[in-house]
Design a protein around this motif. Structure first.
Motif, short mmCIF file in Angstrom:
data_model
loop_
_atom_site.label_atom_id
_atom_site.label_comp_id
_atom_site.label_asym_id
_atom_site.label_seq_id
_atom_site.Cartn_x
_atom_site.Cartn_y
_atom_site.Cartn_z
N GLN A 71 17.93 42.85 8.15
CA GLN A 71 19.40 43.22 8.16
C GLN A 71 20.00 42.13 7.60
O GLN A 71 19.70 40.79 8.06
N THR A 72 21.25 42.30 6.87
CA THR A 72 21.90 41.06 6.03
C THR A 72 22.87 40.76 7.08
O THR A 72 23.60 41.45 8.00
N THR A 73 22.92 39.64 7.68
CA THR A 73 23.79 38.84 8.74
C THR A 73 24.75 38.06 7.80
O THR A 73 24.61 37.45 6.89
N PHE A 74 26.03 37.64 8.34
CA PHE A 74 27.19 36.96 8.06
C PHE A 74 27.61 36.05 9.45
O PHE A 74 28.46 36.74 9.84
N THR A 75 27.10 34.89 9.02
CA THR A 75 27.51 34.30 10.45
C THR A 75 28.32 32.69 10.09
O THR A 75 28.02 32.34 8.93
N PRO A 76 29.10 32.42 11.14
CA PRO A 76 29.64 30.73 10.79
C PRO A 76 28.73 29.89 10.44
O PRO A 76 27.71 29.75 11.11
N ARG A 77 29.08 28.92 9.38
CA ARG A 77 28.37 27.85 9.15
C ARG A 77 28.67 26.63 10.13
O ARG A 77 29.63 26.01 9.89
N LEU A 78 27.82 26.73 11.25
CA LEU A 78 28.69 26.18 12.44
C LEU A 78 27.59 25.57 13.35
O LEU A 78 26.51 26.14 13.38
N LEU A 79 28.01 24.40 13.93
CA LEU A 79 27.03 23.81 15.01
C LEU A 79 28.08 23.42 16.09
O LEU A 79 29.21 22.92 16.07
N LEU A 80 27.56 24.04 17.16
CA LEU A 80 28.35 23.52 18.55
C LEU A 80 27.60 22.86 19.51
O LEU A 80 26.43 23.15 19.60
N LEU A 87 21.56 37.39 17.67
CA LEU A 87 21.74 38.06 16.33
C LEU A 87 20.50 38.43 15.91
O LEU A 87 20.22 39.40 15.34
N TYR A 88 19.39 37.55 15.99
CA TYR A 88 18.29 37.59 15.16
C TYR A 88 17.07 37.92 16.00
O TYR A 88 16.06 38.05 15.30
N GLY A 89 17.50 38.71 17.10
CA GLY A 89 16.18 39.25 17.70
C GLY A 89 14.98 38.12 18.31
O GLY A 89 14.02 38.72 18.87
N ASN A 90 15.40 37.03 18.21
CA ASN A 90 14.28 36.10 18.83
C ASN A 90 14.59 35.70 20.32
O ASN A 90 14.10 34.61 20.64
N SER A 91 15.63 36.28 21.01
CA SER A 91 15.57 36.15 22.33
C SER A 91 15.29 37.08 23.18
O SER A 91 15.81 38.16 23.51
N TYR A 122 26.37 34.26 16.42
CA TYR A 122 26.30 32.93 16.02
C TYR A 122 24.72 33.05 15.38
O TYR A 122 23.78 33.81 15.85
N HIS A 123 24.58 32.00 14.45
CA HIS A 123 23.22 31.73 13.97
C HIS A 123 22.42 31.12 14.89
O HIS A 123 22.94 30.29 15.68
N LEU A 177 33.54 29.37 5.05
CA LEU A 177 33.01 29.03 6.35
C LEU A 177 31.88 29.60 6.83
O LEU A 177 31.53 29.56 7.84
N TYR A 178 31.59 30.67 6.02
CA TYR A 178 30.51 31.55 6.84
C TYR A 178 29.25 31.54 5.75
O TYR A 178 29.13 31.36 4.59
N ARG A 179 28.15 31.86 6.12
CA ARG A 179 26.92 31.91 5.47
C ARG A 179 26.20 33.36 5.62
O ARG A 179 26.30 34.08 6.44
N GLN A 180 25.68 33.97 4.55
CA GLN A 180 24.83 35.14 4.64
C GLN A 180 23.16 34.76 4.81
O GLN A 180 22.74 34.00 4.38
#
Length: 576
Positions: free
Chosen positions: A57-66, A82-86, A171-172, A47-50
């Motif tokens: 930095q390595t991230t581990f987030t849900p393979r998710l669309l909401l 998480l990804y610093g683009n906000s 979240y991704h 259920l998660y993706r790397q």
């Protein structure tokens, strides 16, 4: 090396996102970062993706669309945190305001010429700073490494306004999708009808952008096994979700487990009084059931209420739980706990090849029975000093509480898949040298595992039935932000019943044992019958909002007919 059988999860609607937030919190609570710990029985890669963020930095987030409505995210940026683009709005404002007269004079001629050619001038534009939504205290403390969230009482049951307030994980950037056409209102359903959701799917926002996000996730997978789709079934998100499922079937042809969810709050619809809101809810349910018959591999409606078609019924009872009937934060935690437990069958590391999502659905949907019911024992009602063999032998009343509304499953001709967690093997029975004669006389004493003992129990308790049983040693974690306050003070910190001693409520429950089941039996035909009967009473022409969205009288008549035809699959004239 075992191939990872990835799943993509989709969540549509505000209450579905409450459930989803708890579900991802529960999973992350079970992560172990200590190499000395026992390896997890769960394969989190399903259920998660790397990934890697912009800081490498390595991230581990849900393979998710909401999907949710405008105004529901509060402080959470659409692209996540998480990804610093906000970038903060004030950073943008400071950058824009830094061009004073001196800087303007030093601009290159080409830049000055470009500004003159534009229809508007930046000096004439008033930049208004929009006030940022205030972060919940729990979220602020998560950002502060020096604060231990486990040591504070946030009283989340009383002050959570949105699922983002208690979201522990991150979240991704492609996960969150916001519907701009409708604004979230906790007191009114704004995206009100199933047909409105169907229309919304046909817009460019979904047919292009959302489908492209699905494709990106799918292309990252090596062995995609299917999809899990959670959605609010009482409003327009139901139409959006079923249209998405149709797209998934057309494009990918994989198994799709659908989980229509009913909120415990009886929220009225926009420009509708209570009787009209009740009718809209019934029509939405009839429409979504008829759509799921076509699009889902299997669907399991969930609710903590025993009735949902019109007025909500009473809350389901659990022996060691005390929760508020209409509290979104608490009730969604119960539903998430069920989903985390029942899905273990196809999320384990050493699961047999048949324990895939397709195998899970295939075991339950024989004879076209795509509609199944949920049942849950949470926490499993077992005393702290008792063996499982004695617990099951002395059990009185039903083992599980129903979580599917408007249904009651009996003990005969039941097909089910059950998962037990958190019952250690050393609590199965007494060793032979320590055993009393009562245990040794039982047929269950020959059982060598938790799953084998539950299998025998179900064979004895249910006439002419079949069951698949999965069990794991690890219990379900209940660390903050899980609502610890719902647990009875008769439970120990490990979730077992201590009848003669009350736990100090300052002592938090760390984990609980639980048993979840998905069931199919002829009684589900009665559920379909009640839905058909309620829907048939409604004059669809009087509900103008459905007509405006393209639902004609003949279309609704076909929906009612499809429910009756589907009900025939639940007659008893079949062989196990």
């Amino acid at each position: 090396m075992t191939n990872i059988r990835e799943l993509l999860t989709l969540q549509f609607g505000n209450y579905a996102n409450y459930v989803g937030a708890h579900w991802w919190n529960i999973q992350e609570s079970g992560f172990s970062y200590d190499s000395s710990d026992e390896p997890s029985e769960i394969c989190h890669d399903i259920l998660y993706r790397q990934g890697v963020n912009h800081n490498r930095q390595t991230t581990f987030t849900p393979r998710l669309l909401l999907v949710d409505l405008e105004g529901s995210l509060k402080h959470l940026p659409r692209e996540g945190e998480l990804y610093g683009n906000s970038l903060k709005r004030d950073s943008h404002l400071n950058l824009l305001r830094s061009k004073d007269a001196k800087e303007a004079a030093e601009e290159p001629e080409a830049v000055k010429k470009l500004k003159e050619d534009l229809a508007w001038h930046s000096s004439e534009v008033e930049i208004v700073a929009q006030e940022e939504a205030k972060k919940h205290e729990f979220q602020s403390d998560l950002d502060n490494a020096s604060t231990s969230v486990e040591e504070k009482d946030y009283n989340l049951a009383d002050n959570v306004d949105s699922w983002v307030d208690f979201l522990y994980g991150r979240y991704h950037p492609r996960t969150v999708h916001v519907v701009n056409e409708f604004r979230h209102n906790p007191e009114r359903q704004t995206l009100d009808t199933n047909t409105s959701g169907v229309q919304l799917w046909k817009t460019e926002q979904f047919e292009d952008d959302f489908c492209d996000r699905i494709r990106q996730y799918v292309e990252e997978c090596d062995f995609l096994q299917g999809f899990q789709t959670l959605f609010d079934s009482f409003n327009g998100f139901s139409g959006l979700a079923t249209q998405c499922m149709e797209h998934l079937n057309d494009e990918y042809g994989k198994a799709n487990l659908a989980v229509p969810i009913y909120s415990p709050k009886n929220v009225l619809y926009e420009n509708a009084d209570e009787p009209m809101s009740d009718s809209i809810r019934v029509v939405n349910s009839a429409l979504v059931f008829s759509q799921l018959i076509e699009q889902a591999s299997l669907f399991i409606p969930l609710s903590t209420q025993d009735r949902v078609w019109r007025q909500l019924g009473t809350s389901r009872l659990f022996p060691s739980l005390h929760y508020r009937n209409d509290n979104l934060y608490q009730t969604s935690a119960i539903l998430a706990s069920y989903l985390d437990t029942i899905s273990l069958r196809y999320r384990l590391k050493d699961a047999p090849g048949s324990n895939t999502l397709a195998g899970f659905c295939g075991d339950m949907n024989n004879y076209g029975r795509k509609f199944a019911a949920a049942a849950f024992s949470f926490p499993f009602n077992m005393q702290y000093n008792m063996d499982l063999i004695d617990c099951l032998d002395k059990f009185e009343g039903p083992l599980l509480s129903q979580l599917t509304p408007n249904c009651k499953i009996g003990n005969d001709y039941v097909i089910q898949s059950l998962c037990a967690r958190g019952i250690p093997n050393d609590r199965l029975k007494r060793p032979r040298e320590q055993c009393n004669k009562d245990q040794m006389r039982m047929a269950a004493y020959r059982c060598e595992s938790v799953s084998e003992m539950f299998q025998l129990y179900l064979q004895c308790a249910n006439h002419a039935s079949m069951a698949h049983v999965t069990s794991i040693q690890s219990p379900m974690p209940t660390r903050l932000p899980f609502p610890d306050e719902i647990f009875s003070d008769s439970l120990t910190t490990s979730g077992f019943v201590h009848p003669n001693e009350k736990r100090n409520m300052q002592q938090k429950i760390k984990s609980v044992p639980c048993v979840a089941s998905i069931q199919s039996s002829s009684e589900l035909g009665d559920t379909l019958e009640t839905l058909h009967r309620e829907a048939k009473r409604i004059k669809i022409a009087k509900l103008h909002r459905f007509k405006a969205a393209g639902l004609e009288d003949d279309d609704f008549a076909e929906v009612l007919e499809s429910l009756l035809l589907f009900k025939d699959n639940y007659e008893d004239n079949f062989e196990l």
